[in-house]
Design a protein around this motif. Structure first.
Motif, short mmCIF file in Angstrom:
data_model
loop_
_atom_site.label_atom_id
_atom_site.label_comp_id
_atom_site.label_asym_id
_atom_site.label_seq_id
_atom_site.Cartn_x
_atom_site.Cartn_y
_atom_site.Cartn_z
N THR A 165 0.15 -4.38 17.34
CA THR A 165 -0.06 -3.29 16.14
C THR A 165 0.92 -2.41 16.11
N GLU A 166 1.96 -2.29 17.10
CA GLU A 166 3.15 -1.49 17.10
C GLU A 166 4.38 -2.25 16.57
N ALA A 167 4.40 -3.64 16.10
CA ALA A 167 5.27 -4.13 15.51
C ALA A 167 5.99 -3.49 14.44
N ASP A 168 7.15 -3.85 14.14
CA ASP A 168 7.73 -3.37 12.83
C ASP A 168 7.45 -4.10 11.78
N ASN A 169 6.96 -5.29 11.92
CA ASN A 169 6.62 -5.88 10.78
C ASN A 169 5.14 -5.75 10.51
N HIS A 170 4.79 -5.52 9.25
CA HIS A 170 3.68 -5.09 8.94
C HIS A 170 2.46 -6.24 8.63
N SER A 211 1.14 0.28 5.11
CA SER A 211 0.78 -0.99 4.40
C SER A 211 -0.89 -1.18 4.36
N TRP A 212 -1.21 -1.20 3.06
CA TRP A 212 -2.64 -1.39 2.63
C TRP A 212 -3.33 -2.34 3.55
N PRO A 213 -2.61 -3.55 3.61
CA PRO A 213 -3.60 -4.78 4.19
C PRO A 213 -3.90 -4.20 5.47
N VAL A 214 -2.81 -3.60 6.33
CA VAL A 214 -3.02 -3.13 7.79
C VAL A 214 -4.33 -2.02 7.65
N ARG A 215 -4.34 -1.05 6.63
CA ARG A 215 -5.30 -0.24 6.74
C ARG A 215 -6.74 -0.80 6.43
N ASP A 216 -6.73 -2.04 5.65
CA ASP A 216 -7.95 -2.47 5.07
C ASP A 216 -8.53 -3.26 6.45
N ALA A 217 -7.54 -4.04 7.25
CA ALA A 217 -8.05 -4.87 8.30
C ALA A 217 -8.41 -4.02 9.54
N LYS A 337 8.92 -3.07 3.60
CA LYS A 337 8.91 -2.79 4.86
C LYS A 337 8.51 -1.61 5.24
N MET A 338 7.12 -1.37 5.74
CA MET A 338 6.47 -0.16 6.05
C MET A 338 6.28 0.17 7.56
N GLY A 339 6.34 1.21 7.83
CA GLY A 339 6.02 1.84 9.03
C GLY A 339 4.49 1.90 9.33
N ARG A 340 4.31 2.20 10.76
CA ARG A 340 2.73 2.39 11.04
C ARG A 340 2.31 3.66 10.91
N GLY A 341 2.85 4.58 10.00
CA GLY A 341 2.20 5.87 9.49
C GLY A 341 2.24 6.85 10.53
#
Length: 488
Positions: A165-170, A211-217, A337-341
Motif C-alpha cells: 500500500t506504500e508503493a509508488d505504483n497506484h 487515485s480513485w480506484p485505491v480510494r474505492d478499494a 502517476k498519483m501519490g498516496r495522499g
C-alpha cells in the motif's frame, strides 16, 4: 543474457555443475539493472535455470545447486514479482511458477514466506496477463489449500500487503487494498484478528489516496473489516465515518457505489446505533438535489486557463508553459502517476468539489443497499418518497445519470424490501422509469429498458402491466414495445 538463457535451456541437467555463486551474481546483477528489458531478460534466464532439474528424491534435492541457492533465488524472484513494470512481473512470475512447481510440495514451503504473499497479491494486479497468470499459478501451487496457506503465513502476508500500500505504483496500492478486503471475507477471523488494527490504519491512509480506484478499494475493504470485526473496528469509526460519506459523493460513480456497500456493512455491524444518523444524512442528500445549480451556473466560475482533465482547453497551444513540468502518466495507462495522499481528504489533488446531484446519486445507491439490511427496512420505506422526488428534478444535465442509477438499483431495492412491500410503492417510480425509457441518452434509456424487464420477471408480467395500467394507461404502449424488444 539471452545467449546464456539458450545455453542453459539446451544443456538441461548437464548445466547443473556450472551453477555457482559467480554465475548467480552475474544474473542477479541483471535483475537489478535500471533498464526494464535487461531485468525482464534476467528473469527469463532464471526461468531456464530453475528448470534444469532433476529434483526427484531427497538425496538429489539436497545436492541440487538450484535448491541450495534457493533462498537467494526466492529473494530476487520476490523482487521481480513486485517490479513496477508489468512485463518484468510476468517474467518473474514465469520463473517463480517453474521454481516452485519443480520442487516437491514439502520443499516449497521453505520459500513461501517470500513468494506466497506476492503471488497472492498479483492475482488482483491491473495488468490482465499478470493477473491471469498469477491466478493460474496460485491454483497450481496452492491447489485446494490456498486459504490454509494464507492463514499459516499470515504474518508474512499482512506485512507484504501493508508494504504494497506504500508503493509508488497506484495499481499496486489498489491490488493491495483488494487483497486486504479478501482477508476479512475469506480468512478465519482468529487468524486475522491480531492484525486488524494495523490493517485498518493502513486502509484509512489509503482512503486519502490521489487515485480513485485505491480510494474505492480501501472503502470497500474497510466495510468488510467492520462487518467481520465490529468490536476491533469500533475505535476507528470516528475517523472512517466522514471518509465513507466523502466517497459517497465522489465524482466517480463506482466510488459512490462502493461507499454505499461499505456503509450498508456498517449498519449490519452496528445496527440501530448508527442507523438514525445515516438515515438523516440520506434524507438531506436526497432533498439537496433540488438546489443543484443548472449547468450554466455550474461552469460559471471556471477560469479560462488550462483544466486538469481537459474540460477547458487553452487557446494558446504554443505556450511552452503548457508542456513543461506537467502531470506525468503511467506507461500503458491513462491513469496519472498519483501519490498516496496526505493528511486528509482536502489533500487529494485530483478531486473536484462534489455536485449536489452526485451526492444524491450516492444516496440512491445507499438506499438500495440498505433495503437488504433487515434492521433498516422501515427506515428505507420512509425514504422512498424522497427518492422518487429526487429523480423528478430535470433542470440540470446530470439528471439523466441520476435516473440511470435509479433504474439500475430498483431491482435490488425491490428484492431487499420484498414483493409485497415494493408493489405498494412501485407507483412512485413509474414516471421516472418511463421518462428515462424515452430519454435521448442511450445509457439511461437502456437502463430503464432493463429495469422494466427485470421488474417484469421479478413481479410477474401481468402484475407489472396491471400496476402500470392503473397508474397511467398511456404508458402501456411503451411497456408493450419494451417487452417485445427486450433481450431474452
Amino acid at each position: 543474457m539471452k545467449c546464456l538463457e539458450h545455453m542453459i535451456a539446451g544443456s538441461g541437467a548437464n548445466f547443473l555443475p556450472y551453477i555457482d555463486q559467480d554465475l548467480l551474481d552475474l544474473i542477479f546483477k541483471a535483475l537489478c539493472h535500471t533498464n526494464r528489458f535487461v531485468r525482464e531478460t534476467g528473469y527469463n534466464v532464471c526461468a531456464a535455470l530453475v528448470s534444469c532439474g532433476p529434483y526427484d528424491g531427497a538425496e538429489l534435492l539436497e545436492t541440487n545447486p538450484v535448491f541450495l541457492f534457493g533462498d537467494q533465488l526466492s529473494r530476487y524472484l520476490g523482487k521481480g514479482l513486485a517490479d513496477n513494470w508489468s512485463q518484468v512481473r510476468l517474467a518473474a512470475l514465469v520463473a517463480t511458477r517453474k521454481f516452485l512447481m519443480s520442487l516437491p510440495p514439502a520443499a516449497r514451503e521453505r520459500f513461501f514466506p517470500v513468494l506466497l504473499p506476492r503471488l497472492c497479491l498479483n492475482r488482483y494486479y491491473v495488468a490482465e496477463g499478470v493477473r491471469l497468470y498469477s491466478q493460474e499459478s496460485w491454483r497450481q501451487v496452492a491447489g485446494s489449500e490456498g486459504k490454509a496457506l494464507v492463514e499459516k503465513y499470515i504474518d508474512s502476508v499482512v506485512s507484504y500487503y501493508i508494504e504494497a500500500t506504500e508503493a509508488d505504483n497506484h495499481a499496486v496500492r489498489e491490488a493491495a487494498c483488494a487483497c486486504i478486503a479478501e482477508l476479512a471475507l475469506k480468512i478465519s477471523t482468529e487468524a486475522v484478528r491480531a492484525h486488524v488494527p494495523d490493517l485498518l490504519h493502513t486502509l484509512t491512509v489509503c482512503f486519502n489516496d490521489d487515485s480513485w480506484p485505491v480510494r474505492d478499494a480501501a472503502c470497500v475493504a474497510c466495510g468488510n473489516f467492520i462487518l467481520c470485526f465490529p468490536e476491533e473496528s469500533q475505535g476507528t469509526m470516528e475517523d472512517l465515518q466522514p471518509l465513507f460519506f466523502n466517497n459517497l459523493q465522489d465524482s466517480i460513480p463506482s466510488v459512490r457505489q462502493g461507499a454505499a456497500v461499505a456503509i450498508a456493512n456498517v449498519v449490519r455491524a452496528y445496527g440501530k446505533d448508527v442507523l438514525p444518523m445515516i438515515i438523516e444524512k440520506t434524507k438531506e442528500g436526497l432533498k439537496g438535489v433540488e438546489d443543484q445549480p443548472s449547468e450554466c451556473e455550474k461552469y460559471g466560475d471556471l477560469e479560462s486557463g488550462a483544466a486538469m482533465y481537459g474540460v477547458v482547453k487553452r487557446k494558446r497551444d504554443n505556450d511552452m508553459d503548457l508542456h513543461s513540468n506537467k502531470q506525468m502518466y503511467s506507461c500503458g495507462s491513462l491513469a496519472p502517476k498519483m501519490g498516496r495522499g496526505g493528511g486528509g481528504c482536502s489533500d487529494c489533488r485530483f478531486k473536484r468539489p462534489p455536485q449536489l446531484w452526485e451526492r444524491a446519486d450516492g444516496f440512491v445507491y445507499l438506499v438500495s443497499e440498505l433495503a437488504g439490511v433487515p434492521d433498516a427496512t422501515a427506515e428505507v420505506i420512509i425514504c422512498l418518497p424522497l427518492l422518487a422526488e429526487a429523480v423528478q428534478h430535470k433542470h440540470y444535465t446530470g439528471h439523466v445519470t441520476l435516473l440511470e442509477t435509479l433504474c439500475k438499483t430498483l431491482l435490488y431495492l425491490a428484492k431487499g424490501l420484498g414483493k409485497r412491500v415494493f408493489k405498494s410503492h412501485l407507483h412512485l417510480f413509474l414516471d421516472a422509469i418511463f421518462y428515462a425509457l424515452e430519454c435521448e441518452n442511450a445509457l439511461t434509456s437502456s437502463a430503464a429498458s432493463q429495469c422494466l424487464t427485470q421488474l417484469s420477471q421479478y413481479l410477474g408480467p401481468n402484475i407489472l402491466r396491471g400496476r402500470v395500467e392503473e397508474f397511467n394507461p398511456s404508458y402501456l404502449k411503451a411497456l408493450d414495445a419494451n417487452n417485445f424488444t427486450a433481450p431474452l
